[in-house]
Design a protein around this motif. Structure first.
Motif, short mmCIF file in Angstrom:
data_model
loop_
_atom_site.label_atom_id
_atom_site.label_comp_id
_atom_site.label_asym_id
_atom_site.label_seq_id
_atom_site.Cartn_x
_atom_site.Cartn_y
_atom_site.Cartn_z
N GLY A 172 -0.33 -36.75 -48.03
CA GLY A 172 0.30 -37.92 -47.43
C GLY A 172 -0.04 -38.07 -45.97
N LEU A 173 -0.01 -36.97 -45.24
CA LEU A 173 -0.35 -37.02 -43.82
C LEU A 173 -1.82 -37.34 -43.62
CD1 LEU A 173 1.71 -33.95 -42.55
CD2 LEU A 173 2.22 -36.37 -42.18
N ALA A 174 -2.68 -36.84 -44.52
CA ALA A 174 -4.11 -37.14 -44.43
C ALA A 174 -4.37 -38.64 -44.59
CB ALA A 174 -4.89 -36.35 -45.48
N VAL A 175 -3.64 -39.28 -45.50
CA VAL A 175 -3.78 -40.73 -45.69
C VAL A 175 -3.35 -41.47 -44.42
CG1 VAL A 175 -2.84 -42.73 -46.91
CG2 VAL A 175 -3.62 -40.74 -48.19
N LEU A 176 -2.22 -41.08 -43.84
CA LEU A 176 -1.76 -41.75 -42.63
C LEU A 176 -2.76 -41.57 -41.49
CD1 LEU A 176 2.05 -40.84 -42.64
CD2 LEU A 176 0.97 -42.97 -43.38
N ARG A 177 -3.36 -40.39 -41.37
CA ARG A 177 -4.33 -40.14 -40.29
C ARG A 177 -5.65 -40.84 -40.52
NH1 ARG A 177 -2.45 -34.73 -40.65
NH2 ARG A 177 -4.35 -34.19 -41.79
N ALA A 178 -5.92 -41.27 -41.75
CA ALA A 178 -7.20 -41.93 -42.04
C ALA A 178 -7.30 -43.29 -41.36
CB ALA A 178 -7.38 -42.09 -43.55
N PHE A 179 -6.16 -43.91 -41.09
CA PHE A 179 -6.16 -45.21 -40.41
C PHE A 179 -6.30 -44.99 -38.91
CE2 PHE A 179 -3.81 -45.90 -44.35
CZ PHE A 179 -4.34 -47.10 -44.81
N ASN A 180 -7.18 -45.75 -38.29
CA ASN A 180 -7.35 -45.67 -36.83
C ASN A 180 -7.97 -46.98 -36.35
OD1 ASN A 180 -10.15 -45.47 -37.42
ND2 ASN A 180 -10.03 -43.24 -37.47
N ALA A 181 -8.40 -47.00 -35.10
CA ALA A 181 -8.95 -48.23 -34.54
C ALA A 181 -10.20 -48.70 -35.29
CB ALA A 181 -9.28 -48.03 -33.06
N THR A 239 -9.63 -49.72 -48.34
CA THR A 239 -9.44 -49.82 -49.78
C THR A 239 -9.04 -48.46 -50.32
OG1 THR A 239 -11.73 -49.23 -50.30
CG2 THR A 239 -11.25 -51.57 -49.89
N LEU A 240 -8.62 -48.41 -51.57
CA LEU A 240 -8.27 -47.14 -52.18
C LEU A 240 -9.47 -46.20 -52.22
CD1 LEU A 240 -6.02 -45.54 -53.58
CD2 LEU A 240 -6.79 -46.52 -55.76
N GLY A 241 -10.64 -46.76 -52.55
CA GLY A 241 -11.85 -45.94 -52.59
C GLY A 241 -12.21 -45.37 -51.22
N GLU A 242 -12.05 -46.17 -50.17
CA GLU A 242 -12.34 -45.70 -48.82
C GLU A 242 -11.37 -44.61 -48.40
OE1 GLU A 242 -14.25 -49.86 -47.00
OE2 GLU A 242 -12.09 -49.49 -46.90
N LEU A 243 -10.08 -44.77 -48.77
CA LEU A 243 -9.10 -43.74 -48.46
C LEU A 243 -9.44 -42.43 -49.17
CD1 LEU A 243 -5.76 -45.74 -48.50
CD2 LEU A 243 -6.57 -44.29 -46.63
N ALA A 244 -9.84 -42.53 -50.42
CA ALA A 244 -10.20 -41.32 -51.17
C ALA A 244 -11.39 -40.61 -50.51
CB ALA A 244 -10.53 -41.69 -52.61
N GLU A 245 -12.38 -41.40 -50.08
CA GLU A 245 -13.56 -40.82 -49.44
C GLU A 245 -13.22 -40.18 -48.10
OE1 GLU A 245 -18.05 -42.15 -47.96
OE2 GLU A 245 -16.72 -43.61 -48.92
N GLN A 274 -2.95 -51.01 -45.20
CA GLN A 274 -2.81 -50.89 -43.76
C GLN A 274 -1.50 -50.17 -43.45
OE1 GLN A 274 -2.66 -54.91 -42.28
NE2 GLN A 274 -0.60 -55.28 -43.03
N LEU A 275 -1.42 -49.60 -42.23
CA LEU A 275 -0.17 -48.97 -41.80
C LEU A 275 0.87 -50.04 -41.50
CD1 LEU A 275 -1.43 -46.21 -39.32
CD2 LEU A 275 -0.81 -45.94 -41.73
N LEU A 276 2.14 -49.69 -41.70
CA LEU A 276 3.25 -50.58 -41.37
C LEU A 276 4.02 -50.03 -40.17
CD1 LEU A 276 4.59 -51.48 -44.94
CD2 LEU A 276 3.04 -52.79 -43.48
N PRO A 277 4.80 -50.85 -39.49
CA PRO A 277 5.48 -50.41 -38.26
C PRO A 277 6.36 -49.18 -38.42
CG PRO A 277 5.58 -52.80 -38.45
CD PRO A 277 4.99 -52.30 -39.73
N LYS A 278 6.81 -48.88 -39.64
CA LYS A 278 7.69 -47.73 -39.84
C LYS A 278 7.04 -46.42 -39.41
CE LYS A 278 10.82 -45.67 -43.25
NZ LYS A 278 11.29 -45.71 -44.65
N VAL A 279 5.70 -46.35 -39.42
CA VAL A 279 5.04 -45.09 -39.04
C VAL A 279 5.31 -44.75 -37.58
CG1 VAL A 279 3.21 -45.36 -40.75
CG2 VAL A 279 2.85 -46.21 -38.44
N ILE A 280 5.65 -45.75 -36.77
CA ILE A 280 5.91 -45.50 -35.35
C ILE A 280 7.11 -44.57 -35.18
CG2 ILE A 280 6.53 -46.59 -33.15
CD1 ILE A 280 5.04 -49.08 -34.08
N ASP A 281 8.04 -44.61 -36.12
CA ASP A 281 9.23 -43.76 -36.02
C ASP A 281 8.87 -42.29 -35.84
OD1 ASP A 281 10.78 -45.97 -36.39
OD2 ASP A 281 11.31 -45.53 -38.48
N ILE A 282 7.83 -41.84 -36.53
CA ILE A 282 7.47 -40.42 -36.51
C ILE A 282 7.07 -39.99 -35.11
CG2 ILE A 282 5.94 -38.67 -37.47
CD1 ILE A 282 5.67 -40.51 -39.96
#
Length: 257
Positions: free
Chosen positions: A16-25, A31-37, A69-77
């Protein structure tokens, strides 16, 4: 890092944390395939992980492209870490004074692996060529804050850290050789401040000093970001370095009291 056969290590949480860290600038939507890769998961495992994060409100789909895409809730962490950080509260008035006195952006960074992460910042009202928001990570090897932090470590430990990560040339001015960077770190030990002259971004400099604990080891770094459009390196060293050193010293003394 997890140790092999650790019975308490939760691989589902790791995914789960790896998926969240995959998003960046560079990857604002995926896509699901890009996240898996990007995460090294199977497509099925990535689908289950993303579905869970979507159900919890941390990930959603872009309304037009339907990409994740990430949603604003991730900012809480991250915000909870910053809100509870005692160093940020202590440093706040000193950073404010530094920004006011210098007329430039004053920042506080902490070490994360071989990077420095911005945890507090006071922006100048003048034009700045580069946006470096709180939460952004920058590499130690080519930044003034990273070199300031490394300056409080023994040479062998600093060399080991520098050698453990890639050191690409971010600009034509970037020092990439370990020995050349160690020379800059040694100079910081003599003068009390470290410099970066357009090594991370063109048009941007850095003047930094370490915030240290009672043992003299860095726990953070204070730095100013004077642009080359307003300052020469010599002017920045002569006028701004003493301010940065004094700010870092005041914060260090405050946390020791």
């Amino acid at each position: 890092m997890p140790t092999p056969n650790d019975p308490l290590f939760n691989q589902s949480l790791e995914k789960g944390l790896a998926v969240l860290r995959a998003f960046n600038a560079a990857h604002r939507t995926l896509t699901l395939g890009e996240l898996a890769e990007l995460t090294g998961m199977s497509k099925g495992s990535a689908q289950r992980t993303v579905h869970t994060l979507q159900a919890l409100g941390y990930v959603g789909k872009h309304p037009q492209t339907r990409r994740f895409q990430l949603l604003p809730k991730v900012i809480d962490i991250g915000f909870n870490y910053l809100a509870a950080h005692p160093l940020i509260r202590v440093a706040h008035p000193y950073l404010s004074q530094l920004a006011q006195s210098s007329g430039e952006t004053a920042s506080l960074t902490e070490a994360v692996e071989t990077d420095m992460v911005y945890i507090a910042q006071f922006l100048t009202t003048q034009h700045i060529p580069v946006l470096t928001p709180v939460g952004m990570r920058i590499p130690m090897y080519c930044t003034s804050s990273g070199r300031a932090w490394l300056s409080t470590l023994p040479d062998a430990q600093a060399r080991s850290l520098l050698g453990s990560a890639p050191r690409p040339a971010r600009t034509p001015n970037t020092l990439t050789g370990v020995n050349a960077i160690l020379d800059q770190i040694a100079q910081c030990r003599k003068t009390g401040y470290a410099i970066n002259h357009q090594e991370l971004f063109l048009g941007d400099m850095g003047i930094a000093a370490p915030v240290v604990n009672s043992s003299g080891r860095a726990i953070a770094a204070v730095h100013l970001s004077p642009p080359t459009s307003r300052w020469t390196l010599e002017e920045a060293q002569n006028r701004l370095a003493p301010m940065v050193i004094e700010c870092a010293r005041a914060i260090s003394q405050s946390i020791a009291d």
